[in-house]
Scaffold this active site. Structure first.
Site, PDB file in Angstrom:
ATOM      1  CE  LYS A  20     -10.331  -9.883 -16.499  1.00 14.40           C
ATOM      2  NZ  LYS A  20     -10.418  -8.819 -15.466  1.00 14.40           N
ATOM      3  CE1 TYR A  65     -35.702 -19.836 -38.136  1.00 15.54           C
ATOM      4  CE2 TYR A  65     -33.468 -19.182 -37.590  1.00 15.54           C
ATOM      5  CZ  TYR A  65     -34.424 -20.171 -37.781  1.00 15.54           C
ATOM      6  OH  TYR A  65     -34.081 -21.484 -37.600  1.00 15.54           O
TER       7      TYR A  65
HETATM    8  C1  LIG Z   1      -9.544  -7.721 -15.721  1.00 13.33           C
HETATM    9  C2  LIG Z   1      -8.720  -7.047 -14.707  1.00 13.33           C
HETATM   10  C3  LIG Z   1      -7.625  -6.245 -15.078  1.00 13.33           C
HETATM   11  C4  LIG Z   1      -7.275  -5.937 -16.523  1.00 13.33           C
HETATM   12  O1  LIG Z   1      -8.072  -4.890 -17.028  1.00 13.33           O
HETATM   13  P1  LIG Z   1      -7.862  -4.366 -18.529  1.00 13.33           P
HETATM   14  O2  LIG Z   1      -8.758  -3.189 -18.603  1.00 13.33           O
HETATM   15  O3  LIG Z   1      -8.282  -5.472 -19.425  1.00 13.33           O
HETATM   16  O4  LIG Z   1      -6.439  -4.029 -18.682  1.00 13.33           O
HETATM   17  C5  LIG Z   1      -6.823  -5.733 -14.056  1.00 13.33           C
HETATM   18  N1  LIG Z   1      -7.097  -5.979 -12.772  1.00 13.33           N
HETATM   19  C6  LIG Z   1      -8.165  -6.712 -12.381  1.00 13.33           C
HETATM   20  C7  LIG Z   1      -8.409  -6.938 -10.932  1.00 13.33           C
HETATM   21  C8  LIG Z   1      -9.007  -7.270 -13.333  1.00 13.33           C
HETATM   22  O5  LIG Z   1     -10.052  -8.002 -12.951  1.00 13.33           O
END
Ligand SMILES: *Cc1c(COP(=O)(O)O)cnc(C)c1O
Length: 380
Positions: free
Chosen positions: A38, A272
């Site tokens: 994602k 700045y």
């Molecule tokens: C983002 C996510 C993960 C992965 O989590 P990590 O800590 O990055 O391994 C697993 N399950 C769901 C539902 C997520 O949203």
């Protein structure tokens, strides 16, 4: 578009694949490792990461939205793609058409999917049911499970492929135990209703690395189901708990080059609001990277970069597009010298976790914040 401004991220294929294999070895038999990609693969670039992982044998990917799922479908025509944050009403048709598997938890999700399956003449469209075991974010709460199970039983064109949950404190054994207890109760209710999911999906990087959820694996075994773990951050080389002994390697290096050098006098200011005031004759190097690239402004006067294998402190406020660093103590710095914002140079290193510590956040956010205008290039 070719990028000519010298600010870029290098994505290491061998580290990504190495991490995927290392994590795979930590999983038992009958387990499925889903790669979470994602948010543009946690800022690493969806296309290059998904392609490399698919080539390494990864068959399951997790994304946030149908939009991300569609982008991934173009890259990986065969992969299973899980939409982890649910559906909007108008998205069910697209999801079904492109074989994207949504997480569902409300009767309306089930109805939308059933309608989409009917209109496309399909008869066994998989969905994953999420149980809210304490995150209170999404998923069906135990008290409402019966209603959504009824809708699933009534949806003759859908197949409940998996029951899933997400742990809110995977690093806290007690919280995990309570969530697993609720998950187990939900799974029992699902089986009792006559549905036969093939997969129990629970746990993220922390669970995988710290093996906090073996009881879920045992439950899956008892039920003749497969166990699925969904790993994100660890794939990219970081343990969410900050431990380093797993043989994981950070996949992303963020680099730029010195574009200018100048000497200022003792008493002169830089940036700045003049928050950097030279206490001695000082040599500053200019870097073409700023907070619009994702370099957190809270690193102003606090963070460091690597030049010629040494640490150079950020001098003054980080601007939108530019940053100055103090190179007075590093001899021989020249225009075009390579600069590491995240990564290694010689024996020195700066990690996303180091930056997260300074800015009071987590490595996830540091990586995701690297903005789209920073080109990602895959290297071996
Ligand atoms: C983002 C996510 C993960 C992965 O989590 P990590 O800590 O990055 O391994 C697993 N399950 C769901 C539902 C997520 O949203």
């Amino acid at each position: 578009m070719t990028h000519t401004r010298p600010t870029w991220a290098e994505i290491s294929r061998s580290s990504l694949i190495g991490n995927y294999r290392t994590l795979g070895q930590r999983m038992g038999p009958q387990t499925i490792l889903l790669s979470v990609v994602k948010a543009d693969a946690y800022g690493h670039g969806l296309a290059c990461c998904a392609q490399a992982l698919a080539a390494a044998g990864c068959g399951w990917f997790g994304v946030t939205s149908v939009e991300e799922g569609l982008a991934l479908r173009r890259i990986c025509p065969e992969a299973r793609i899980l939409i982890m944050s649910g559906l909007w009403p108008e998205e069910a048709n697209t999801a079904v058409e492109h074989r994207l598997t949504p997480v569902v938890w409300e009767p309306r999700h089930v109805h939308w999917m059933e309608q989409a399956a009917r209109s496309q003449g399909l008869s066994s469209v998989p969905v994953h049911l999420e149980i809210d075991t304490g995150m209170s974010r999404q998923g069906v709460q135990l008290g409402h499970l019966g209603t959504v199970l009824d809708s699933l039983i009534g949806a003759s064109l859908l197949k409940l492929e998996a029951v899933m949950t997400h742990f809110h404190s995977p690093d806290e054994a007690a919280a995990n135990v309570e969530q697993i207890r609720q998950f187990q109760a939900a799974v029992n209710a699902v089986f009792h209703s006559g549905l036969r999911p093939e997969i129990l999906s629970a746990g993220s990087s922390t669970d995988l690395l710290h093996q906090g959820t073996l009881s879920v694996t045992n439950l899956a075994c008892e039920l003749g189901a497969s166990r699925m773990l969904r790993a994100g951050l660890s794939l990219y080389g970081y343990d969410p708990c900050g431990e380093a002994e797993w043989g994981l390697h950070p996949v992303l290096q963020w680099k730029t080059r010195v574009t200018g050098l100048r000497e200022i006098e003792s008493g002169d200011t830089a940036g700045y609001s003049g928050t950097f005031r030279a206490g001695r004759p000082t040599r500053l190097a200019l870097l073409p990277v700023g907070y619009a690239d994702g370099l957190n402004r809270l690193l102003s006067n606090r963070g460091s970069v690597l030049i010629r294998g040494q640490r150079a402190r950020i001098a003054g406020r980080i601007s939108m597009d530019q940053t100055m660093v103090d190179v007075t103590d590093i001899s021989g710095v020249q225009r075009e010298d390579e600069v590491v914002l995240i990564g290694e140079q010689g024996s020195a290193s700066v990690s996303a976790a180091d930056l997260a510590q300074i800015t009071g956040t987590i490595p996830y956010e540091v990586l995701c914040a690297i903005s789209a205008r920073v080109p990602r290039t895959m290297v071996e």
